[in-house]
Design an enzyme around this catalytic site. Structure first.
Site, PDB file in Angstrom:
ATOM      1  CE  LYS A  13       4.068   0.959   4.800  1.00 21.21           C
ATOM      2  NZ  LYS A  13       4.135   1.329   3.369  1.00 21.21           N
ATOM      3  NE  ARG A  88      -1.296  -1.058   3.624  1.00 16.31           N
ATOM      4  CZ  ARG A  88      -0.196  -1.819   3.546  1.00 16.31           C
ATOM      5  NH1 ARG A  88       0.032  -2.736   4.437  1.00 16.31           N
ATOM      6  NH2 ARG A  88       0.656  -1.628   2.571  1.00 16.31           N
ATOM      7  NE  ARG A 127       9.568  -2.885  -1.910  1.00 15.04           N
ATOM      8  CZ  ARG A 127       8.446  -2.577  -1.250  1.00 15.04           C
ATOM      9  NH1 ARG A 127       7.323  -3.206  -1.516  1.00 15.04           N
ATOM     10  NH2 ARG A 127       8.463  -1.614  -0.370  1.00 15.04           N
ATOM     11  NE  ARG A 160       5.338  -6.754  -2.215  1.00 16.96           N
ATOM     12  CZ  ARG A 160       4.997  -5.979  -1.204  1.00 16.96           C
ATOM     13  NH1 ARG A 160       5.873  -5.743  -0.234  1.00 16.96           N
ATOM     14  NH2 ARG A 160       3.809  -5.426  -1.136  1.00 16.96           N
ATOM     15  NE  ARG A 171       1.502  -2.448  -3.341  1.00 21.47           N
ATOM     16  CZ  ARG A 171       2.784  -2.711  -3.619  1.00 21.47           C
ATOM     17  NH1 ARG A 171       3.130  -3.136  -4.821  1.00 21.47           N
ATOM     18  NH2 ARG A 171       3.702  -2.554  -2.705  1.00 21.47           N
TER      19      ARG A 171
HETATM   20  P1  AMP Z   1       2.704  -4.656   2.425  1.00 20.51           P
HETATM   21  O1  AMP Z   1       3.717  -5.733   2.415  1.00 20.51           O
HETATM   22  O2  AMP Z   1       2.583  -3.981   3.767  1.00 20.51           O
HETATM   23  O3  AMP Z   1       2.889  -3.674   1.293  1.00 20.51           O
HETATM   24  O4  AMP Z   1       1.274  -5.357   2.178  1.00 20.51           O
HETATM   25  C1  AMP Z   1       1.019  -6.115   1.005  1.00 20.51           C
HETATM   26  C2  AMP Z   1      -0.457  -6.322   0.837  1.00 20.51           C
HETATM   27  O5  AMP Z   1      -0.996  -7.044   1.955  1.00 20.51           O
HETATM   28  C3  AMP Z   1      -1.311  -5.054   0.750  1.00 20.51           C
HETATM   29  O6  AMP Z   1      -1.322  -4.489  -0.549  1.00 20.51           O
HETATM   30  C4  AMP Z   1      -2.672  -5.600   1.157  1.00 20.51           C
HETATM   31  O7  AMP Z   1      -3.272  -6.351   0.128  1.00 20.51           O
HETATM   32  C5  AMP Z   1      -2.283  -6.559   2.282  1.00 20.51           C
HETATM   33  N1  AMP Z   1      -2.201  -5.848   3.587  1.00 20.51           N
HETATM   34  C6  AMP Z   1      -1.099  -5.689   4.355  1.00 20.51           C
HETATM   35  N2  AMP Z   1      -1.375  -4.988   5.481  1.00 20.51           N
HETATM   36  C7  AMP Z   1      -2.704  -4.683   5.397  1.00 20.51           C
HETATM   37  C8  AMP Z   1      -3.604  -3.954   6.231  1.00 20.51           C
HETATM   38  N3  AMP Z   1      -3.210  -3.395   7.387  1.00 20.51           N
HETATM   39  N4  AMP Z   1      -4.893  -3.834   5.820  1.00 20.51           N
HETATM   40  C9  AMP Z   1      -5.335  -4.406   4.676  1.00 20.51           C
HETATM   41  N5  AMP Z   1      -4.530  -5.087   3.841  1.00 20.51           N
HETATM   42  C10 AMP Z   1      -3.231  -5.236   4.189  1.00 20.51           C
END
Ligand code: AMP
Length: 215
Positions: A13, A88, A127, A160, A171
């Site tokens: 994404k 989400r 990654r 990460r 996740r």
């Molecule tokens: P991402 O980089 O989009 O994979 O997000 C990393 C982490 O940030 C996720 O595993 C959540 O802990 C938090 N996070 C990011 N976007 C959201 C969202 N829309 N709702 C809740 N937690 C989020």
């Protein structure tokens, strides 16, 4: 143009959102990036989000909605934006709909990137991210010129903090339970476009552009 990228962790994404933003000159809004930056700067928001993120759990809706509702009201969002990793949950999607209704706006496209779980795990484990500038790499699909070193700023690449096996499992569970109901939510609203997340970055980008052209 207002676009949402939906899909499981590791589907690409962020990578595709960046390409679309560059092509159409739109801001990318990624709560994950905003929270990682807040963590790095050790702000109250970063400290609040840290334990959820490191365990692979979703951060509470009210925290995320605070971030997004402030961000989409800024002047650079007038011509549109790409939401990457938001919404989400159904509660987040409903809140987004309310925010947009208030501004007399709507979402144009929801692009769902689809990939098998086996491939997602490979993507996530390979990654690497620059600990200084945030540039992302993959040891196989987007390798840096020098292993372990960022092409952009020359600093170290790391994994990460949510890339360990336990966090990755969580996740996926969070995605299945809380995020995947959004597929039906946006299908019902006739906004959803299914895109295969298989192949290299450019191949996927071609499909993404075709989906946007198809209207
Ligand atoms: P991402 O980089 O989009 O994979 O997000 C990393 C982490 O940030 C996720 O595993 C959540 O802990 C938090 N996070 C990011 N976007 C959201 C969202 N829309 N709702 C809740 N937690 C989020």
């Amino acid at each position: 143009m207002r676009i949402i990228f939906l899909g499981p962790p590791g589907a690409g994404k962020g990578t595709q959102a960046k390409l679309i933003c560059k092509k159409y000159n739109l801001p990318q809004i990624s709560p994950g990036d905003i929270l990682r930056q807040a963590k790095k700067e050790n702000t109250p928001l970063g400290r609040q989000a840290q334990s959820y993120m490191d365990q692979g759990l979703l951060v509470p809706d009210d925290v995320i909605l605070g971030i997004v509702s402030e961000r989409i009201r800024r002047p650079d969002c007038e011509a549109g934006y790409v939401l990457d990793g938001f919404p989400r949950t159904i509660a987040q999607a409903n809140a987004l709909e309310d925010m947009l209704q208030e501004l007399n706006l709507g979402i144009d496209f929801v692009l769902l990137l689809e990939l098998s779980e086996a491939e997602l795990v490979k993507r996530l484990s390979g990654r690497r991210v620059c600990e200084t500038c945030g540039e992302e790499f993959h040891i196989k699909y987007k390798p840096p010129h020098t292993p372990g070193i960022c092409d952009r700023c020359g600093e170290n690449l790391i994994q990460r903090s949510d890339a360990n096996v336990e966090a990755v499992k969580k996740r996926f569970i969070e995605y299945r339970e809380k995020t995947s109901p959004l597929v039906y939510y946006y299908e019902k609203r006739n906004k959803l476009r299914h895109i295969s997340g298989d192949g290299n970055i450019q191949e996927i980008f071609t499909r993404v552009q075709q989906a946007l052209k198809a209207g």
